[in-house]
Design a protein around this motif. Structure first.
Motif, mmCIF file in Angstrom:
data_model
loop_
_atom_site.group_PDB
_atom_site.id
_atom_site.type_symbol
_atom_site.label_atom_id
_atom_site.label_comp_id
_atom_site.label_asym_id
_atom_site.label_seq_id
_atom_site.Cartn_x
_atom_site.Cartn_y
_atom_site.Cartn_z
ATOM 1 N N ALA A 102 0.830 -1.201 0.000
ATOM 2 C CA ALA A 102 0.000 0.000 0.000
ATOM 3 C C ALA A 102 0.868 1.256 0.000
ATOM 4 O O ALA A 102 0.542 2.252 -0.676
ATOM 5 C CB ALA A 102 -0.924 -0.001 1.205
ATOM 6 N N SER A 103 1.988 1.237 0.747
ATOM 7 C CA SER A 103 2.877 2.396 0.792
ATOM 8 C C SER A 103 3.500 2.673 -0.569
ATOM 9 O O SER A 103 3.709 3.831 -0.946
ATOM 10 C CB SER A 103 3.983 2.179 1.830
ATOM 11 O OG SER A 103 3.441 1.991 3.117
ATOM 12 N N VAL A 104 3.781 1.600 -1.311
ATOM 13 C CA VAL A 104 4.402 1.756 -2.626
ATOM 14 C C VAL A 104 3.393 2.250 -3.656
ATOM 15 O O VAL A 104 3.630 3.234 -4.373
ATOM 16 C CB VAL A 104 5.032 0.430 -3.081
ATOM 17 C CG1 VAL A 104 5.528 0.538 -4.526
ATOM 18 C CG2 VAL A 104 6.185 0.048 -2.169
ATOM 19 N N ILE A 105 2.241 1.581 -3.735
ATOM 20 C CA ILE A 105 1.299 1.905 -4.817
ATOM 21 C C ILE A 105 0.542 3.207 -4.541
ATOM 22 O O ILE A 105 0.028 3.830 -5.471
ATOM 23 C CB ILE A 105 0.303 0.757 -5.057
ATOM 24 C CG1 ILE A 105 -0.631 0.568 -3.857
ATOM 25 C CG2 ILE A 105 1.031 -0.527 -5.380
ATOM 26 C CD1 ILE A 105 -1.693 -0.495 -4.097
ATOM 27 N N SER A 106 0.474 3.637 -3.282
ATOM 28 C CA SER A 106 -0.224 4.897 -2.983
ATOM 29 C C SER A 106 0.537 6.107 -3.516
ATOM 30 O O SER A 106 -0.049 7.188 -3.675
ATOM 31 C CB SER A 106 -0.440 5.041 -1.474
ATOM 32 O OG SER A 106 0.807 5.136 -0.787
ATOM 33 N N LYS A 107 1.833 5.938 -3.803
ATOM 34 C CA LYS A 107 2.645 7.035 -4.339
ATOM 35 C C LYS A 107 2.587 7.099 -5.860
ATOM 36 O O LYS A 107 3.145 8.027 -6.451
ATOM 37 C CB LYS A 107 4.100 6.872 -3.884
ATOM 38 C CG LYS A 107 4.285 6.893 -2.372
ATOM 39 C CD LYS A 107 5.724 6.607 -1.998
ATOM 40 C CE LYS A 107 5.897 6.542 -0.476
ATOM 41 N NZ LYS A 107 7.289 6.195 -0.103
ATOM 42 N N MET A 108 1.951 6.121 -6.482
ATOM 43 C CA MET A 108 1.874 6.085 -7.937
ATOM 44 C C MET A 108 0.754 6.980 -8.447
ATOM 45 O O MET A 108 -0.006 7.566 -7.663
ATOM 46 C CB MET A 108 1.653 4.638 -8.405
ATOM 47 C CG MET A 108 2.759 3.681 -8.046
ATOM 48 S SD MET A 108 2.391 2.000 -8.641
ATOM 49 C CE MET A 108 3.865 1.125 -8.113
#
Length: 304
Positions: A102-108
């Protein structure tokens, strides 16, 4: 003036009574459903656990004999141990992996975030039987993809095929792996939403003061996500304790009870051996364990 005040109070009181009655009328179908299909079965489960109940004859009251037999049953302790292993491994791994994704894809970009949320959530909405059959083929001894990739024709890590679901050394781990892949979808979606709701001004203020991204996460974002984390912990723990479909479709508790869980053992006794009282006694114990763990998790969440 006094008569007018009394009239207004009477109208207000009638309005409140009318709204209360209307509210309960709207709630009545759901309350009735809850009582019929949740409260009453729970009561009957506890009640029947004190009887030697089976098909074809009257129930015989045996008091706590079912519980005494239960605690002297080695298969029950094996099932409890296997269930605890599943919970201890799957719950923290699911939460940690979901938070990381979630931390990774929320920045996309918004489109990419939506795409990955759909991908990870797909196993949740897909039928459990269909997903389990795919995994069963992947674990197949002669034609499975795992043996092919790890074997001589692939990476060459193993010299001969492994009977993943038929070997006690690997069977429980295979079940946990499937459970992990089907459990991360909802937590990822919830964590993405929680990250989006974090107060951005606090994060920006921390960064201005020189906080690193990791410090901003643990000091600012993580405390604001605690309610979501608590909810994920509780539902993941309950789902792990209730692991049943995978066991039924893949191993039936074998080999040599290495994948036997409490839920499957309850099913085996109640619906295979027709020992309804004994199965309900196990259900009561399972409910008590889940309630205690959930209470501990709620208490830890309140302290944070």
């Amino acid at each position: 003036m006094a008569n007018k005040r009394i009239s207004v109070n009477a109208k207000t009181r009638r309005l409140m009574i009318h709204e209360t009655v209307t509210s309960y009328l709207f709630l009545a179908p759901f309350l009735l459903f809850f009582i019929m299909f949740v409260v009453y079965p729970m009561f009957m489960c506890v009640y029947t656990s004190f009887f030697d109940a089976t098909m074809g004859r009257e129930d015989i009251f045996v008091g706590f004999d079912n519980y005494v037999t239960l605690f002297n049953d080695p298969v029950f302790w094996t099932a409890l141990w296997n269930t605890l292993i599943i919970v201890v491994v799957s719950v923290p791994v699911t939460c940690a992996f979901s938070l990381w994704v979630a931390s990774v894809i929320s920045k996309m970009h918004v489109a990419a975030t939506s795409l990955f949320r759909c991908i990870f959530y797909l196993p949740v909405v897909t039928g459990s039987v269909a997903v389990t059959m795919v995994w069963k083929w992947m674990y197949n001894y002669s034609q499975g993809i795992f043996n092919y990739v790890l074997g001589e024709e692939g990476l060459g890590i193993i010299e001969k095929n492994i009977n993943w679901l038929g070997d006690p050394k690997y069977a429980l781990g295979c079940i946990i792996l499937i459970l992990l892949t089907t459990s991360v979808g909802q937590p990822i979606v919830l964590y993405v939403s929680a990250l989006d709701n974090v107060d951005k001004s606090l994060v920006e203020a921390a960064e201005v003061d020189g906080a690193t991204p990791m410090q901003a996460f643990w000091k600012i974002k993580w405390p604001q996500m605690m309610p979501t984390t608590l909810y994920i912990l509780v539902i993941t723990t309950i789902n792990s304790f209730q692991c049943f479909a995978l066991i039924q479709l893949l191993t039936s508790g074998g080999p040599r009870n290495s994948t036997m869980t409490i839920m499957f053992y309850i099913y085996h006794n109640a619906f295979k051996l027709y020992k309804y009282g004994y199965g309900n006694a196990m259900g009561v114990i399972l409910a008590i364990i889940i309630a205690i763990l959930s209470a501990i998790q709620f208490k830890m969440g309140e302290e944070k």
